[in-house]
Design an enzyme around this catalytic site. Structure first.
Site, mmCIF file in Angstrom:
data_model
loop_
_atom_site.group_PDB
_atom_site.id
_atom_site.type_symbol
_atom_site.label_atom_id
_atom_site.label_comp_id
_atom_site.label_asym_id
_atom_site.label_seq_id
_atom_site.Cartn_x
_atom_site.Cartn_y
_atom_site.Cartn_z
ATOM 1 N N LYS A 207 -49.891 94.179 34.412
ATOM 2 C CA LYS A 207 -49.657 94.956 35.661
ATOM 3 C C LYS A 207 -49.444 96.483 35.319
ATOM 4 C CE LYS A 207 -45.127 94.828 35.869
ATOM 5 N NZ LYS A 207 -44.098 96.021 35.609
ATOM 6 N N PRO B 98 -49.034 93.507 25.342
ATOM 7 C CA PRO B 98 -47.811 93.827 24.413
ATOM 8 C C PRO B 98 -46.486 93.222 25.055
ATOM 9 C CG PRO B 98 -49.157 95.651 24.413
ATOM 10 C CD PRO B 98 -49.756 94.491 25.433
ATOM 11 N N GLY C 80 -42.347 94.205 25.989
ATOM 12 C CA GLY C 80 -41.672 95.271 26.023
ATOM 13 C C GLY C 80 -42.210 96.483 26.281
ATOM 14 N N ALA C 81 -43.519 96.305 26.962
ATOM 15 C CA ALA C 81 -44.329 97.469 27.439
ATOM 16 C C ALA C 81 -44.153 97.611 28.925
ATOM 17 C CB ALA C 81 -45.745 97.272 26.759
ATOM 18 N N GLY D 104 -45.198 93.441 32.293
ATOM 19 C CA GLY D 104 -45.105 91.989 33.121
ATOM 20 C C GLY D 104 -46.002 90.929 32.366
ATOM 21 N N GLY D 105 -46.173 90.868 31.046
ATOM 22 C CA GLY D 105 -46.816 89.723 30.510
ATOM 23 C C GLY D 105 -46.020 88.642 30.713
ATOM 24 N N SER E 190 -43.806 87.667 32.833
ATOM 25 C CA SER E 190 -43.843 87.160 34.434
ATOM 26 C C SER E 190 -45.139 86.679 34.694
ATOM 27 C CB SER E 190 -43.380 88.428 35.140
ATOM 28 O OG SER E 190 -42.037 89.023 34.912
ATOM 29 N N SER E 191 -46.131 87.259 34.274
ATOM 30 C CA SER E 191 -47.563 86.706 34.599
ATOM 31 C C SER E 191 -47.752 85.476 34.131
ATOM 32 C CB SER E 191 -48.598 87.673 34.044
ATOM 33 O OG SER E 191 -49.962 87.533 34.493
ATOM 34 N N ASP F 60 -40.918 90.096 39.141
ATOM 35 C CA ASP F 60 -42.401 90.277 38.976
ATOM 36 C C ASP F 60 -43.146 89.070 39.145
ATOM 37 O OD1 ASP F 60 -41.617 93.091 38.606
ATOM 38 O OD2 ASP F 60 -42.379 93.106 36.603
#
Length: 232
Positions: free
Chosen positions: A8, A90, A92-93, A96-97, A99-100, A132
């Site tokens: 996101k 990635p 720390g970008a 929301g990886g 959380s997803s 998130d």
């Protein structure tokens, strides 16, 4: 069972103050984008975990494991799973990886156990895992308030390309908010940009820009490109 888990972006992010629970009160327009991890889960005789990212440990820092633990506590299910996570988003970008992935884990667990929990219960578990995570259960553009867990669907045009620039370093959410708290009051509001979708800003830009000087340079360069509608 396998599920694609989108990243996101925060089209706008307003930090409205600190809450009594220690979190920050937010107002943010979050939009899922076409960049995905992929999570596969199936029932197994023993718990196994594989990932294409060896540094991502399967311990208490892993939101997928925490999602499993919370789901089992809520449903009194005792089961083991074979888990395979393919990471493309990635770390720390701000995308929301994790959380997803946690939201996908909840959805897959619920399917594996014959929809043991209602949508409302799943949202409750998601909110316990992170601000998130509820957003990713819906996977639609939404205006999010509170810690980010209160959602109102707010659509966004689907005919836009997003350019993501990710340097080699990462910035944790906790570090960004920690730096934000040290700013003088007059610096705690991000630069506002007028767009076709309203006034947009990101209040976490300033604290991160002060530490990582390449980031404001990247933003400035993007804003000079004729094809760019807005850079945040």
């Amino acid at each position: 069972m396998r599920m694609a888990t989108p990243a996101k972006i925060n089209l706008t992010l307003e930090v409205l103050g600190q809450r009594p629970d220690g979190f920050h009160e937010l107002a943010t327009w979050m939009i899922p984008i076409g960049l995905y991890d992929e999570l596969a889960m199936e029932l197994s005789s023993e718990m196994t975990y594989e990932s294409n990212l060896p540094s991502l440990r399967f311990d208490s820092s892993n939101l997928i494991l925490r999602a499993i633990e919370r789901f089992q506590e809520e449903t009194a299910q005792i089961a083991a799973y074979r888990i395979d996570l393919r990471k493309e988003v990635p770390i720390g970008a701000g995308l929301g990886g994790g959380s997803s992935d946690a939201a996908a884990a909840l959805l897959l667990l619920n399917q594996l156990h014959q929809n043991a929990l209602t949508d409302e219960k799943l949202l409750g578990l998601a909110a316990q895992l992170g601000s998130d995570v509820p957003f990713f259960l819906k996977g639609r553009a939404a205006w999010c308030t509170g810690r980010g867990e209160k959602m109102e669907i707010r659509e966004f045009p689907h005919d836009r390309w997003v350019v993501l620039i990710k340097p080699e370093f990462g910035v944790s959410t906790a570090a960004a908010y920690s730096a934000y708290k040290t700013l003088p009051t007059e610096q705690k509001r991000g630069q506002t940009k007028k767009t076709d979708w309203g006034l947009l800003r990101n209040d976490l830009e300033q604290p991160v820009f002060q530490k990582y000087l390449i980031l404001p340079e990247i933003k400035s360069w993007l804003e000079q490109q004729a094809e760019i509608e807005v850079a945040l």
